[in-house]
Design an enzyme around this catalytic site. Sequence first.
Site, PDB file in Angstrom:
ATOM      1  N   LYS A 116      11.173 -29.757  17.020  1.00 54.83           N
ATOM      2  CA  LYS A 116       9.853 -29.152  17.252  1.00 54.83           C
ATOM      3  C   LYS A 116       9.860 -28.262  18.487  1.00 54.83           C
ATOM      4  O   LYS A 116       9.245 -27.196  18.490  1.00 54.83           O
ATOM      5  CB  LYS A 116       8.786 -30.239  17.406  1.00 54.83           C
ATOM      6  N   LYS A 199      13.181 -31.689   4.467  1.00 60.48           N
ATOM      7  CA  LYS A 199      12.258 -32.726   3.993  1.00 60.48           C
ATOM      8  C   LYS A 199      10.882 -32.100   3.727  1.00 60.48           C
ATOM      9  O   LYS A 199      10.513 -31.107   4.366  1.00 60.48           O
ATOM     10  CB  LYS A 199      12.166 -33.872   5.000  1.00 60.48           C
ATOM     11  N   LYS A 202       4.131 -31.165   6.079  1.00 62.75           N
ATOM     12  CA  LYS A 202       2.843 -30.467   6.058  1.00 62.75           C
ATOM     13  C   LYS A 202       2.982 -29.024   6.532  1.00 62.75           C
ATOM     14  O   LYS A 202       2.168 -28.179   6.191  1.00 62.75           O
ATOM     15  CB  LYS A 202       1.817 -31.225   6.901  1.00 62.75           C
TER      16      LYS A 202
HETATM   17  P1  TYM Z   1       3.967 -38.855   9.914  1.00 67.48           P
HETATM   18  O1  TYM Z   1       2.497 -38.862  10.125  1.00 67.48           O
HETATM   19  O2  TYM Z   1       4.694 -37.569  10.023  1.00 67.48           O
HETATM   20  O3  TYM Z   1       4.318 -39.450   8.485  1.00 67.48           O
HETATM   21  C1  TYM Z   1       3.778 -40.682   8.026  1.00 67.48           C
HETATM   22  C2  TYM Z   1       4.829 -41.442   7.241  1.00 67.48           C
HETATM   23  O4  TYM Z   1       5.310 -40.631   6.157  1.00 67.48           O
HETATM   24  C3  TYM Z   1       6.730 -40.575   6.189  1.00 67.48           C
HETATM   25  N1  TYM Z   1       7.173 -39.259   5.688  1.00 67.48           N
HETATM   26  C4  TYM Z   1       8.084 -39.104   4.729  1.00 67.48           C
HETATM   27  N2  TYM Z   1       8.787 -39.985   4.001  1.00 67.48           N
HETATM   28  C5  TYM Z   1       9.670 -39.488   3.084  1.00 67.48           C
HETATM   29  N3  TYM Z   1       9.829 -38.162   2.857  1.00 67.48           N
HETATM   30  C6  TYM Z   1       9.139 -37.239   3.558  1.00 67.48           C
HETATM   31  N4  TYM Z   1       9.304 -35.933   3.313  1.00 67.48           N
HETATM   32  C7  TYM Z   1       8.213 -37.696   4.549  1.00 67.48           C
HETATM   33  N5  TYM Z   1       7.390 -37.058   5.422  1.00 67.48           N
HETATM   34  C8  TYM Z   1       6.764 -38.042   6.111  1.00 67.48           C
HETATM   35  C9  TYM Z   1       7.091 -40.754   7.656  1.00 67.48           C
HETATM   36  O5  TYM Z   1       8.414 -41.216   7.800  1.00 67.48           O
HETATM   37  C10 TYM Z   1       6.060 -41.781   8.090  1.00 67.48           C
HETATM   38  O6  TYM Z   1       6.500 -43.081   7.784  1.00 67.48           O
HETATM   39  N6  TYM Z   1       5.726 -40.691  14.201  1.00 67.48           N
HETATM   40  C11 TYM Z   1       5.092 -41.029  12.944  1.00 67.48           C
HETATM   41  C12 TYM Z   1       3.736 -41.681  13.081  1.00 67.48           C
HETATM   42  C13 TYM Z   1       3.696 -42.928  13.900  1.00 67.48           C
HETATM   43  C14 TYM Z   1       4.189 -44.201  13.523  1.00 67.48           C
HETATM   44  C15 TYM Z   1       3.815 -45.077  14.581  1.00 67.48           C
HETATM   45  C16 TYM Z   1       4.888 -44.670  12.423  1.00 67.48           C
HETATM   46  C17 TYM Z   1       3.098 -43.052  15.108  1.00 67.48           C
HETATM   47  N7  TYM Z   1       3.146 -44.342  15.516  1.00 67.48           N
HETATM   48  C18 TYM Z   1       4.161 -46.414  14.539  1.00 67.48           C
HETATM   49  C19 TYM Z   1       5.231 -46.024  12.402  1.00 67.48           C
HETATM   50  C20 TYM Z   1       4.871 -46.876  13.452  1.00 67.48           C
HETATM   51  C21 TYM Z   1       4.880 -39.748  12.170  1.00 67.48           C
HETATM   52  O7  TYM Z   1       4.789 -38.685  12.711  1.00 67.48           O
HETATM   53  O8  TYM Z   1       4.674 -39.951  10.841  1.00 67.48           O
END
Ligand code: TYM
Length: 335
Positions: A116, A199, A202
């Site tokens: 990023k 991957k 959004k």
């Molecule tokens: P975020 O909001 O980007 O995504 C939420 C969840 O979706 C999964 N994900 C995917 N899985 C498979 N293929 C994809 N293309 C894909 N895109 C997104 C992510 O792995 C995630 O599980 N840092 C985290 C949010 C977070 C979090 C936490 C997660 C903050 N605190 C504590 C677990 C525990 C994030 O940005 O996810």
Amino acid sequence: MSGTNERVLSGIQPTMDSFHVGNWFGALTQWVDLQQTHDCFYCVVDLHALTVNHDPTAIKQRTLASVAQLFAIGIDPNKATVFVQSHLAEHSQLAWVLSCMAGFGEASRMTQFKDKSQKEGTDRSTVGLFTYPILQAADILLYQPSRVPVGDDQRQHLELTRDLAQRFNSTYGETFKIPETMTVVGNSRVLDLQDPTAKMSKSSPAGAVFLMDSNDQITKKIKSAVTDSDREVSFDPVAKPGIANLIGLLAAASEEELETIAAQVAGLGYGAFKQQVADALVARIEPIRETTKELLSDPATLQRQIQAGAQKARVVASSTMTAVNQRLGLLPESP
Ligand code: TYM
């Protein structure tokens, strides 16, 4: 909750009006399943959304829309605790403590920050973006979960979380449970429909199917998904990543094993196969989209559910934070 007292914690960002099928099939399906067997805490991580430019007029609505979508995919507020991160000051408090234990080099190695910040340029990247994985570690460790269901892209953040927990425990005494990362088989990394080497995310709307997309949008996106110059479907993630990705989506949408679906569609022409994928996605997403709209038409009820979630979450988070402060040797407010 039924069966076990083991806890689960996970989080999702409210950065868009809609989750995509990468979020859903990569992580959220596990959230739904785990409610039957675990004491689940699911957090909409709005503080994480502040690490990149956010729109103050949109984030409130997006947070509500996120909770509505979680309910629409089958998260039951009577079984799982669904809450909003910023409602609990403990997340920021523990993040500070952990940031005093994390090495600068250790944080610098986080690949999501590197990606990023390279895109934005280091001068425009915030310190919040840099320390983001430490806030994530705090989100997790506050709830003492044994499992954290996520997509593959979160593995490195989870490793950091485990390292920080172990470091705290060995420095100040046993305080945190060491959580396991939990990923799905087959869809832990759903790929971008326009670029099957990346991957789904959004930030590439043409390559992602969103839960709030119309039936036409879903069908168009699947039909224009990039594949290869072959004609017949076969499951080969290395040679045919685009097709393998669509097979993964079809299996998840039809709630079938990947191998079963891969065998069923083998030999189909690409046109007929894509139509089948689009139809299966539309059939699953349409009711979710409509339920989300219905839930959003009654924001007062959603707000009440969110408030109840915060109250349940606070019981656990504040007890962990009290233990942390004690172990750190901080003077308590009341003698
Ligand atoms: P975020 O909001 O980007 O995504 C939420 C969840 O979706 C999964 N994900 C995917 N899985 C498979 N293929 C994809 N293309 C894909 N895109 C997104 C992510 O792995 C995630 O599980 N840092 C985290 C949010 C977070 C979090 C936490 C997660 C903050 N605190 C504590 C677990 C525990 C994030 O940005 O996810």
